[in-house]
Design an enzyme around this catalytic site. Structure first.
Site, PDB file in Angstrom:
ATOM      1  NE  ARG A   1     -36.695 191.207  40.384  1.00 28.74           N
ATOM      2  CZ  ARG A   1     -37.305 192.130  40.027  1.00 28.74           C
ATOM      3  NH1 ARG A   1     -38.796 192.143  39.751  1.00 28.74           N
ATOM      4  NH2 ARG A   1     -37.036 192.728  38.878  1.00 28.74           N
TER       5      ARG A   1
ATOM      6  CB  SER B   1     -41.603 175.151  54.938  1.00 27.87           C
ATOM      7  OG  SER B   1     -41.728 175.656  56.191  1.00 27.87           O
ATOM      8  CB  SER B   2     -39.360 173.237  59.292  1.00 27.59           C
ATOM      9  OG  SER B   2     -39.806 174.468  59.804  1.00 27.59           O
ATOM     10  CB  CYS B   3     -44.729 174.481  58.213  1.00 28.62           C
ATOM     11  SG  CYS B   3     -44.933 174.730  56.433  1.00 28.62           S
TER      12      CYS B   3
ATOM     13  CE1 TYR C   1     -44.933 178.083  51.564  1.00 27.97           C
ATOM     14  CE2 TYR C   1     -44.396 176.935  53.469  1.00 27.97           C
ATOM     15  CZ  TYR C   1     -44.237 177.455  52.298  1.00 27.97           C
ATOM     16  OH  TYR C   1     -42.779 177.567  51.958  1.00 27.97           O
TER      17      TYR C   1
ATOM     18  CE  LYS D   1     -43.206 175.600  49.414  1.00 21.07           C
ATOM     19  NZ  LYS D   1     -42.321 175.610  48.230  1.00 21.07           N
TER      20      LYS D   1
ATOM     21  CB  THR E   1     -34.869 175.440  60.224  1.00 21.66           C
ATOM     22  OG1 THR E   1     -35.436 175.613  61.447  1.00 21.66           O
ATOM     23  CG2 THR E   1     -33.653 176.427  60.059  1.00 21.66           C
ATOM     24  CG  ASN E   2     -38.758 178.926  61.374  1.00 23.06           C
ATOM     25  OD1 ASN E   2     -39.807 179.181  60.950  1.00 23.06           O
ATOM     26  ND2 ASN E   2     -38.442 178.362  62.669  1.00 23.06           N
TER      27      ASN E   2
ATOM     28  CG  HIS F   1     -41.756 183.995  57.687  1.00 23.89           C
ATOM     29  ND1 HIS F   1     -41.543 184.396  56.274  1.00 23.89           N
ATOM     30  CD2 HIS F   1     -42.615 183.092  57.750  1.00 23.89           C
ATOM     31  CE1 HIS F   1     -42.187 183.276  55.519  1.00 23.89           C
ATOM     32  NE2 HIS F   1     -42.729 182.467  56.510  1.00 23.89           N
TER      33      HIS F   1
ATOM     34  CG  ASP G   1     -47.266 180.741  72.167  1.00 21.38           C
ATOM     35  OD1 ASP G   1     -46.864 181.824  71.971  1.00 21.38           O
ATOM     36  OD2 ASP G   1     -47.249 180.333  73.229  1.00 21.38           O
TER      37      ASP G   1
END
Length: 325
Positions: free
Chosen positions: A13, A108-110, A137, A141, A165-166, A180, A287
């Site tokens: 979902r 995730s790219s983080c 987070y 991952k 990526t995002n 986000h 930022d």
């Protein structure tokens, strides 16, 4: 993957999971397994074990996760690390126990260091400190990648991690506080337009650069990876460092290939929504990472390319938002 293969999409979902289901159905896969959170709590070891033992999926797309933006990550760090560790640990382990042929773990790219070289390559994993605002987070991952790697090394499994990526697109979370950046901006500009507000305030300076990928593009990339023939797929599964002497995690970046500033993004959302007011940047707000652009050359060289440009994707995302408010 055979067209009749039993495929489990965890998190069907969500933003990515729903797009994966759509991509699979479009390609003729009909034997899909899905469960809502009410039907299956993936943080429950016993529940996940019972599900895998009874259903015996052959392929698993692990898209289930607790996700959110900077505010949500800062507010609920304990939930972000606990729930994500629990979900992925249960699903990956039960995939091994029950003989799943291939698993794709979505991250995730983080996961990459805050000041990683740009564009970020798979080899930059674990080479520096993480961005503090989403470290719980990111660490969860990273643990998922290491778990895939460890099971591949010890048990000969075929578990691959795909790091998008995002992402944005239909099915996104438009919560005013926990979303986000793109869904948050869509909501902000829509409400400002509806209320005839003179300006919209955006967090930060507007100078950070971000890469964005439409969720259906991400889903198509996931299916593409799982459909690779054995020789090409196995080359992506990493190597045993004690044997190869190389740091090669089972990791593939999935990105658009270029990035834009938050200021440009805000102006593009403003244009798509048709808001006529001004944009103000609240420089007292964080930022986050200065720049996040992924090097997706491994995936692109394998033959996959994104199809949806940012403005076209935002128009579809806005229509989805309008359909659900």
């Amino acid at each position: 993957m055979d067209k009749n293969a039993k495929i489990y999409v965890a998190g069907h979902r969500g933003l990515v999971g729903s797009a994966i289901v759509k991509a699979l159905l479009a390609q003729g896969y009909t034997n899909l397994l899905t469960r809502t959170h009410a039907e299956l709590d993936l943080t429950s070891q016993s529940a996940v074990g019972d599900f895998f033992a009874s259903e015996k999926p052959e392929y698993v797309f692990l898209a289930a996760a607790k996700v959110g933006g900077i505010h949500a990550n800062n507010t609920y760090p304990a939930e972000f690390i606990y729930e994500n560790l629990s979900i992925q640990t249960n699903v990956i382990h039960q995939s091994y126990i029950n003989g799943v042929k291939r698993l794709l773990f979505l991250g995730s790219s983080c996961i990459y260091p805050k000041f990683a070289p740009q564009p970020m390559k798979e080899e930059h994993l674990l080479t520096g400190a993480l961005e503090p605002t989403n470290r719980p987070y990111a660490l969860a991952k990273i643990a998922g990648i290491e778990m895939c790697w460890s099971y591949n090394r010890q048990y000969g499994t075929q578990y691959l991690a795909a790091m998008p990526t995002n992402l944005y697109g239909p099915g996104d979370n438009y919560h005013p506080e926990n979303s986000h950046v793109i869904p948050a901006l869509i909501r902000k500009f829509h409400e400002a337009k509806a209320s005839n507000l003179p300006e919209v305030t955006v967090w930060g300076t507007g100078t950070p650069k971000r890469e964005f990928l439409y969720n259906q593009d991400m889903a198509d990339a996931c299916v593409f990876l799982m459909q690779l023939d054995n020789s090409r797929f196995q080359k992506l599964l990493g190597s045993d460092e004690s044997v190869s002497g190389k740091f090669e995690p089972p990791l593939v970046n999935v990105g658009y290939g270029s990035d834009i500033t938050i200021k440009t993004l805000a102006e593009t959302v403003q244009k798509v929504i048709g808001y006529q007011g001004n944009i103000q940047f609240d420089t007292s707000k964080p930022d986050g990472t200065p720049r996040k652009l992924m090097d997706s050359s491994i995936l692109h060289q394998a033959g996959w390319q994104p199809k949806v440009a940012i403005e076209a994707g935002l128009e579809t995302a806005y229509q989805d938002f309008l359909n659900h408010i």
